[in-house]
Design a protein around this motif. Structure first.
Motif, PDB file in Angstrom:
ATOM      1  N   PHE A 104     -10.208 -11.212  -1.812  1.00 15.40           N
ATOM      2  CA  PHE A 104      -9.608 -12.356  -2.164  1.00 15.40           C
ATOM      3  C   PHE A 104     -10.800 -13.306  -2.828  1.00 15.40           C
ATOM      4  O   PHE A 104     -10.656 -14.078  -3.655  1.00 15.40           O
ATOM      5  N   ASN A 105     -11.960 -13.210  -2.344  1.00 13.93           N
ATOM      6  CA  ASN A 105     -12.848 -13.921  -2.927  1.00 13.93           C
ATOM      7  C   ASN A 105     -14.110 -13.129  -3.371  1.00 13.93           C
ATOM      8  O   ASN A 105     -15.359 -13.521  -3.600  1.00 13.93           O
ATOM      9  N   ASN A 106     -13.634 -12.060  -4.249  1.00 17.20           N
ATOM     10  CA  ASN A 106     -14.602 -10.992  -4.790  1.00 17.20           C
ATOM     11  C   ASN A 106     -15.467 -11.906  -5.692  1.00 17.20           C
ATOM     12  O   ASN A 106     -15.118 -12.653  -6.723  1.00 17.20           O
ATOM     13  N   PRO A 107     -16.834 -11.967  -5.743  1.00 18.00           N
ATOM     14  CA  PRO A 107     -17.733 -12.423  -6.580  1.00 18.00           C
ATOM     15  C   PRO A 107     -18.086 -11.837  -7.892  1.00 18.00           C
ATOM     16  O   PRO A 107     -18.679 -12.542  -8.781  1.00 18.00           O
ATOM     17  N   THR A 108     -17.562 -10.673  -8.041  1.00 13.14           N
ATOM     18  CA  THR A 108     -17.635 -10.053  -9.377  1.00 13.14           C
ATOM     19  C   THR A 108     -16.423  -9.532  -9.992  1.00 13.14           C
ATOM     20  O   THR A 108     -16.236  -8.095 -10.316  1.00 13.14           O
ATOM     21  N   PRO A 109     -15.428 -10.496 -10.415  1.00 16.77           N
ATOM     22  CA  PRO A 109     -14.263 -10.137 -10.916  1.00 16.77           C
ATOM     23  C   PRO A 109     -14.276  -9.289 -12.061  1.00 16.77           C
ATOM     24  O   PRO A 109     -13.191  -8.488 -12.568  1.00 16.77           O
ATOM     25  N   LEU A 294     -13.785   5.491  -6.739  1.00 12.63           N
ATOM     26  CA  LEU A 294     -14.469   5.066  -7.956  1.00 12.63           C
ATOM     27  C   LEU A 294     -15.646   4.056  -7.349  1.00 12.63           C
ATOM     28  O   LEU A 294     -15.600   4.049  -6.133  1.00 12.63           O
ATOM     29  N   GLU A 295     -16.355   3.547  -8.326  1.00 10.30           N
ATOM     30  CA  GLU A 295     -17.479   2.707  -8.052  1.00 10.30           C
ATOM     31  C   GLU A 295     -16.966   1.466  -7.302  1.00 10.30           C
ATOM     32  O   GLU A 295     -15.859   0.901  -7.243  1.00 10.30           O
ATOM     33  N   ASP A 296     -18.042   0.825  -6.704  1.00  7.70           N
ATOM     34  CA  ASP A 296     -17.752  -0.405  -5.910  1.00  7.70           C
ATOM     35  C   ASP A 296     -17.784  -1.509  -7.172  1.00  7.70           C
ATOM     36  O   ASP A 296     -18.255  -1.442  -8.061  1.00  7.70           O
ATOM     37  N   THR A 297     -16.681  -2.329  -6.807  1.00 11.58           N
ATOM     38  CA  THR A 297     -16.566  -3.521  -7.667  1.00 11.58           C
ATOM     39  C   THR A 297     -16.478  -4.896  -7.160  1.00 11.58           C
ATOM     40  O   THR A 297     -15.882  -5.779  -7.619  1.00 11.58           O
TER      41      THR A 297
END
Length: 335
Positions: A104-109, A294-297
């Motif tokens: 919900f608060n992903n710093p890298t959208p 897949l890779e970290d997002t």
């Protein structure tokens, strides 16, 4: 004294492992099953330490039990390459589904949007769709014009379903109770398929058990050909996941491997010691071909990309009988 403490710890781990096999009796037991892989390793290590002590017989029994328990989790072990289910058929179109818990608060959208652009999946199932994500997902509205976003009461744990392919005629997407599930009938080249995104709460003592009961009706109402993906907050061998599959009449896809670990721990540890709690279910004419992490997002979950095909004979002869079309007052899609 050290041997006694080690024996008590080994006994406790073994008891927790045993309890996990009785999850169908009570969700409290099922909570132990989610850590079966980790408890098996810990119990085995403690047993090895006791092999040269006066507890050697108990240690041997505990070691055999731990190995047997670990064997039940081997289908979810980390993989270095994509999990290939069956060979890609030359005479069918291959479709793709991307499952992501966005956080919900992903710093890298922008990492999320970039991954979507590079993988270009046909359909996307999303969890933890907060208000921030309603804005971010608007940037790819032209690429994924068919969508529904479902709010969760706390404004954080909502789900969403995005598609490049149109919704089937005379159907409408809908949100299930409390925004825990989004469903839509999508037209895949003339074949209508019910697609669902699901996000379950944490296990007991949290609300996961009764939440599954709340979703029993929409799960049972999924069409004859369907695919569903989401963050189940439950491992593949748990009673909770088996219950979801049974209610939907669906088959659980072999796990792509661990997908979650606490966000303060490194990605490498998540890939090899995390919990495999992002699941994909299917039924009817859907054939799963492969799955890959897949890779970290920027989330505490890894994305899972699934490839699948549809049997041509899965297209109904009459009007598609889906609960989505039968609902007279579906929730309107947002976004």
């Amino acid at each position: 004294m050290m041997a006694q403490l080690t024996f008590l710890a080994m006994t406790a781990c073994s008891a927790a492992l045993l309890a996990g096999f009785f999850g169908a009796l009570h969700p409290a037991f099922d909570s132990f099953s989610h850590f079966r892989m980790h408890l098996s390793v810990l119990a085995a290590l403690l047993a090895v330490l006791l092999l040269a002590s006066s507890y050697r017989l108990q240690a041997v029994a505990a070691l055999v039990f731990a190995i047997a328990c670990f064997a039940t989790t081997m289908s979810a072990l980390p993989r270095l390459s994509p999990q290939q289910a069956v060979a890609k058929p030359a005479d069918r179109i291959v479709y793709s589904l991307l499952q992501m818990n966005l956080r919900f608060n992903n710093p890298t959208p922008k990492k999320v949007l970039s991954l979507i652009g590079r993988t270009n999946p046909d359909v996307i199932t999303l969890d933890e769709v907060s208000g921030m994500w309603a804005t971010e997902l608007g940037y790819i509205a032209s690429a994924y014009p068919y969508r529904i976003l479902c709010d969760y009461p706390n404004g954080i744990f909502g789900v969403a379903l995005l598609s490049r392919r149109p919704f089937a005629p005379d159907t409408a997407p809908r949100c299930e109770p409390r925004g825990a599930m989004a469903t839509a009938t999508i037209d895949f080249g003339g074949i209508p398929v019910d697609v669902a995104a699901i996000h379950l709460s944490w296990p007991w003592p949290k609300e996961q058990n009764w939440q599954i009961g709340e979703l029993a009706e929409p799960l049972a109402a999924l069409g004859e050909t369907a695919i569903m993906a989401g963050d189940c907050n439950a491992v593949p061998w748990s009673a909770a996941v088996r219950r979801v599959a049974r209610l939907g009449g669906m088959t659980l896809m072999p796990s792509a491997g661990p997908t979650w670990i606490h966000r303060t721990l490194p990605d490498l540890l998540r890939r090899y010691a995390g919990l495999p709690i992002d699941q994909v279910f299917s039924k009817g004419g859907v054939t799963i071909l492969s799955s890959a992490r897949l890779e970290d997002t920027g989330s505490d979950h890894l994305p899972v990309l699934v490839e699948f095909t549809l049997r041509p004979d899965s297209a109904p002869e009459d009007v598609h009988k889906s609960a989505l079309a039968a609902n007279d007052m579906p929730d309107k899609p947002r976004g």
